[in-house]
Design a protein around this motif. Sequence first.
Motif, PDB file in Angstrom:
ATOM      1  N   UNK A  95      30.485 -23.777   7.402  1.00 13.85           N
ATOM      2  CA  UNK A  95      30.096 -22.645   7.707  1.00 13.85           C
ATOM      3  C   UNK A  95      28.568 -22.378   7.082  1.00 13.85           C
ATOM      4  N   UNK A  96      27.941 -21.612   7.561  1.00 14.20           N
ATOM      5  CA  UNK A  96      26.637 -20.969   6.752  1.00 14.20           C
ATOM      6  C   UNK A  96      26.973 -19.436   6.819  1.00 14.20           C
ATOM      7  N   UNK A  97      26.464 -18.702   6.000  1.00 10.10           N
ATOM      8  CA  UNK A  97      26.359 -17.313   5.849  1.00 10.10           C
ATOM      9  C   UNK A  97      25.215 -16.607   4.996  1.00 10.10           C
ATOM     10  N   UNK A  98      24.796 -15.540   5.306  1.00  3.05           N
ATOM     11  CA  UNK A  98      23.729 -15.114   4.570  1.00  3.05           C
ATOM     12  C   UNK A  98      23.738 -13.590   4.779  1.00  3.05           C
ATOM     13  N   UNK A  99      23.165 -13.118   3.808  1.00  2.00           N
ATOM     14  CA  UNK A  99      23.035 -11.530   3.577  1.00  2.00           C
ATOM     15  C   UNK A  99      21.604 -11.184   2.814  1.00  2.00           C
ATOM     16  N   UNK A 100      20.953 -10.291   3.115  1.00  2.00           N
ATOM     17  CA  UNK A 100      19.465  -9.746   2.178  1.00  2.00           C
ATOM     18  C   UNK A 100      18.608 -10.910   2.668  1.00  2.00           C
ATOM     19  N   UNK A 101      17.461 -10.863   1.801  1.00  2.00           N
ATOM     20  CA  UNK A 101      16.392 -11.766   1.740  1.00  2.00           C
ATOM     21  C   UNK A 101      16.557 -13.134   1.672  1.00  2.00           C
ATOM     22  N   UNK A 102      15.805 -13.815   2.624  1.00  2.00           N
ATOM     23  CA  UNK A 102      15.876 -15.358   2.328  1.00  2.00           C
ATOM     24  C   UNK A 102      14.793 -15.447   1.558  1.00  2.00           C
ATOM     25  N   UNK A 103      14.454 -16.687   0.997  1.00  2.00           N
ATOM     26  CA  UNK A 103      13.492 -17.063  -0.040  1.00  2.00           C
ATOM     27  C   UNK A 103      12.300 -16.939   1.031  1.00  2.00           C
ATOM     28  N   UNK A 104      12.031 -17.490   2.086  1.00  2.37           N
ATOM     29  CA  UNK A 104      11.035 -17.065   3.048  1.00  2.37           C
ATOM     30  C   UNK A 104      10.643 -15.454   3.025  1.00  2.37           C
ATOM     31  N   UNK A 105      11.587 -14.842   3.355  1.00  2.00           N
ATOM     32  CA  UNK A 105      11.388 -13.246   3.194  1.00  2.00           C
ATOM     33  C   UNK A 105      10.679 -12.762   2.148  1.00  2.00           C
ATOM     34  N   UNK A 106      11.167 -13.263   0.988  1.00  2.00           N
ATOM     35  CA  UNK A 106      10.747 -12.738  -0.274  1.00  2.00           C
ATOM     36  C   UNK A 106       9.134 -13.262  -0.617  1.00  2.00           C
ATOM     37  N   UNK A 107       8.748 -14.475  -0.023  1.00  2.00           N
ATOM     38  CA  UNK A 107       7.417 -14.824  -0.370  1.00  2.00           C
ATOM     39  C   UNK A 107       6.612 -14.183   0.508  1.00  2.00           C
ATOM     40  N   UNK A 108       6.873 -14.027   1.867  1.00  2.00           N
ATOM     41  CA  UNK A 108       6.214 -13.470   2.877  1.00  2.00           C
ATOM     42  C   UNK A 108       5.810 -11.949   2.423  1.00  2.00           C
TER      43      UNK A 108
END
Length: 474
Positions: free
Chosen positions: A364-377
């Motif tokens: 499974x894959x799960x995420x919440x909040x900023x991704x690394x790409x979001x933070x860079x952008x």
Amino acid sequence: MSQKNTYDVVVIGSGPGGYSAALRAAQLGFDTALVEKEKTLGGVCLNVGCIPSKALLDSSERYHQARHKMAEHGIEIKDVRLDLETMMSRKNKVVEELTHNLRELLERGKIEIIHGTARVEAPDRVHVTRNEETGSGDRELILPARYILVATGSEPNPLPDLDFDGKHIISSTDALALDTVPKRLGIVGAGYVGLELGSVWQRLGSEVTVIEMLPQAAGNADGQVARTLMRLLKAQGMDIRLKTTVTKAAVKDNQVEVSVKAKDASDTLSFDRLLVSVGRRPRLDGLGLDELGVETDPDTGRIVVDAAFRTRVPSIYAIGDIIAGPMLAHKASAEGAAAAECMAGLPGDVNYDTIPSVIYTSPQAAGAGMTQEDAKKRGIPFLTGTYPFSGTGRARCLGETDGFVKLIVHKTSDRILGVHIIGPSASEMIAEGVAAMEAGMTATQIASMVHSHPTFSEAIQEAAAAVPKKQWQP
């Protein structure tokens, strides 16, 4: 329950957003009616989405384990046979039981349930044409209401020249009810739904090819998670073709012939079934909202609402897939409850920054909040901490060591900005990350929390401990 002369709230749509809104409205003392055009309650999620797909994912995973993984535990199983009819019957029973439970829950809340097609005739009035199979009573109903909440959800988005025929070119709904295992299954779209349904049928014996025009699978998942998931799914035998577009598809000799193009190379693929899973569109036809001045976004077709979920018509509210944001059942549920609270003058609110998303593949894959790409952008200074499941005792015992936990942490405050997990029980573990972000916790606090041993959740603690500590002051 008899029809009332007037209602405080009329909810249109009984999916997770609609029924959550109706229940919260009733709790707040509102006389509430819920209109659903289908025979069963629960909307797409309960009937042809989240629930049946997860039932098939679980069943197919057990089948796969019985065939391929039990021997390493010293359990020999011979002559494993797939009974697809029984598997589908179990899926249907799960849906039936949950829809029955939902009806009982709504009835206990004294919510009037009306099965029929709704049209908003005025800001304070809903016209309903009841289904023919509905028992005694008027076929045409007028429901006066102080507030109207629209929660009609979404439907599969077809591609030009790839219209669904339900037999060869199919939607996600069709893919949940196949009576045979396709020898070759093509999937257009490597989003959550495409990867999940591809996993189901691959485990059951299909040769699965996923075609995605974008350079990354798994939608907006963290890039490292998406790349890892793609690598693991390919290792399982799934053919995933990124940066590839479908230029033509036609049914010929009971097969779907698909022409694809990647860079300067072209190819023709042949499938027994072609699943088109390229997203969903809001379901708003026939509601009469345009005539009343309800505004929609010209690019997405979704209804424009304010922070209280009100449309441009103050008495009409909208939630879920028909407004901006991720098309997730739990997002709609949160909005439904919040919208009802706003109607009551309470500060209903949804924190969109911490809404989790899950891909129920294996792992499974799960995420919440900023991704690394979001933070860079966004130009936010950040640090990361990662920890592999191969380092946890529980994962070793289970034999599920693929994947990792990754934290995105603010570089100067140490606050957790994002949590991303690929591995066993990621769908359950992500809740700890959501709670930590809602509470404004730091990586240091998570690292110092005592986690049970051995558990998967220790990987979150270890990932927090792995965040470099030289750059910030506690």
